[in-house]
Design an enzyme around this catalytic site. Structure first.
Site, PDB file in Angstrom:
ATOM      1  N   ASN A   1      34.836  53.837  42.117  1.00  0.00           N
ATOM      2  CA  ASN A   1      35.493  52.647  42.671  1.00  0.00           C
ATOM      3  C   ASN A   1      36.517  52.187  41.640  1.00  0.00           C
ATOM      4  OD1 ASN A   1      36.222  50.167  43.684  1.00  0.00           O
ATOM      5  ND2 ASN A   1      34.263  49.164  43.206  1.00  0.00           N
TER       6      ASN A   1
ATOM      7  N   GLU B   1      23.511  47.697  43.854  1.00  0.00           N
ATOM      8  CA  GLU B   1      24.315  47.307  42.699  1.00  0.00           C
ATOM      9  C   GLU B   1      23.887  45.916  42.237  1.00  0.00           C
ATOM     10  OE1 GLU B   1      28.221  49.550  42.392  1.00  0.00           O
ATOM     11  OE2 GLU B   1      28.618  47.837  43.666  1.00  0.00           O
TER      12      GLU B   1
ATOM     13  N   SER C   1      27.403  49.610  35.658  1.00  0.00           N
ATOM     14  CA  SER C   1      27.545  50.109  34.288  1.00  0.00           C
ATOM     15  C   SER C   1      26.994  51.526  34.107  1.00  0.00           C
ATOM     16  CB  SER C   1      26.901  49.134  33.288  1.00  0.00           C
ATOM     17  OG  SER C   1      27.575  47.891  33.336  1.00  0.00           O
TER      18      SER C   1
ATOM     19  N   LYS D   1      38.666  49.876  41.905  1.00  0.00           N
ATOM     20  CA  LYS D   1      38.987  48.433  42.008  1.00  0.00           C
ATOM     21  C   LYS D   1      40.505  48.253  41.989  1.00  0.00           C
ATOM     22  CE  LYS D   1      34.656  47.568  39.696  1.00  0.00           C
ATOM     23  NZ  LYS D   1      33.746  46.565  39.180  1.00  0.00           N
TER      24      LYS D   1
ATOM     25  N   HIS E   1      31.025  44.870  48.651  1.00  0.00           N
ATOM     26  CA  HIS E   1      30.932  44.910  47.186  1.00  0.00           C
ATOM     27  C   HIS E   1      30.729  43.484  46.669  1.00  0.00           C
ATOM     28  CE1 HIS E   1      32.032  45.424  42.990  1.00  0.00           C
ATOM     29  NE2 HIS E   1      31.808  46.706  43.149  1.00  0.00           N
TER      30      HIS E   1
ATOM     31  N   GLY F   1      30.000  45.916  35.595  1.00  0.00           N
ATOM     32  CA  GLY F   1      31.052  45.656  34.620  1.00  0.00           C
ATOM     33  C   GLY F   1      30.576  44.927  33.378  1.00  0.00           C
TER      34      GLY F   1
ATOM     35  N   GLU G   1      31.986  41.922  44.335  1.00  0.00           N
ATOM     36  CA  GLU G   1      33.220  41.184  44.019  1.00  0.00           C
ATOM     37  C   GLU G   1      33.839  40.625  45.292  1.00  0.00           C
ATOM     38  OE1 GLU G   1      35.040  44.330  41.729  1.00  0.00           O
ATOM     39  OE2 GLU G   1      33.542  44.021  40.171  1.00  0.00           O
TER      40      GLU G   1
END
Ligand code: PEP
Length: 249
Positions: free
Chosen positions: A9, A165, A211, A11, A95, A171, A97
């Site tokens: 991904n 996730e 991560s 991003k 996701h 991250g 985010e």
């Protein structure tokens, strides 16, 4: 047998030129058939150039989001049909985010999943708890409610990939331990078995994200219910992404 899925991904990283260069290098590095299905999800603007570079390769293309309608007055949005036409086979939906910064709810994500399946795109449904939820022992109840609503009214889930996730691992450099991840993956598989039966639960891929790096890929992939990974940061560098693709089990 479930074929592992290693998905990158990107991003909001890599301009079209940068994406083209990276995709070219990846194609050259993966001339031999990898043991996993390899997927890259560039930003929308890089999809056409990347599609062109990977067209005769074993690398698949995915998008990072889409709208639940296929056309109309939705300024700034992207239709899944456009993604399909560009050669995308997968689309990441829900996701964290998107949930956190763009207020996407499980109900919105459910609408997107319905549309993606109608169009023939394979959704990668992302679910996961925040740190506060984990510390309050709510991990499994959050996962359950994200699955219940996200997959509401979907009769055939065989083309869906679930990505666990944990939000606190994305991250941050803090990976879930293989045991923590396996516990949730196993819970997800049992939940699916209860609703859709063992034959579907045995087939569906549940991948881990948060991560993932070359140093932890092998122990994560050694877990029986981890069928691949969704990789952010480490998918942006060729060396680390290749090491993850070539995990050892
Ligand atoms: C992600 O964005 O899905 C992700 C897992 O990111 P990272 O690997 O950088 O934690």
């Amino acid at each position: 047998m479930r074929i592992p899925l290693i998905a990158g991904n990107w991003k909001m990283n890599k301009s079209p030129n940068e994406a083209q260069e990276f995709a070219q290098a990846l194609v050259e590095a993966l001339l031999e058939e990898p043991k996993a299905e390899v997927l890259i999800c560039p930003p929308f603007t890089a999809l056409p150039v990347v599609a062109d570079v990977i067209k005769n390769s074993n690398i698949r293309l995915g998008a990072q989001n889409m709208h639940w309608e296929t056309k109309g007055a939705f300024t700034g949005e992207i239709s899944g049909e456009f993604l399909k036409e560009l050669g995308c086979q997968y689309v990441i939906l829900g996701h964290s985010e998107r949930r956190q910064y763009f207020a996407e709810t499980d109900m919105i994500i459910n609408k997107k999943i319905h549309t993606a399946l109608q169009i023939g795109l394979k959704p990668i449904l992302c679910i996961g708890e925040t740190l506060a939820q984990r510390e309050n022992n709510q991990t499994l109840s959050i996962i359950k409610s994200q699955l219940d609503t996200g997959l509401d009214n979907i009769n055939d889930i065989s083309n869906i990939v679930i990505a666990y996730e944990p939000v606190w691992a994305i991250g941050t450099g803090k990976t879930a331990t293989p045991t923590q991840a396996e516990e949730v993956h196993n819970y997800i598989r049992n939940n699916i078995a209860q609703k859709w039966g063992n034959h579907i639960a045995d087939k569906i891929r549940i991948i881990y994200g948060g991560s993932v790096i070359p140093e932890n890929i092998d122990t994560l992939m050694a877990q029986p219910d981890i069928d691949g990974v969704l990789v952010g940061g480490a998918s942006l560098k060729l060396e680390s992404f290749l090491r993850i693709i070539n995990f050892q089990r």
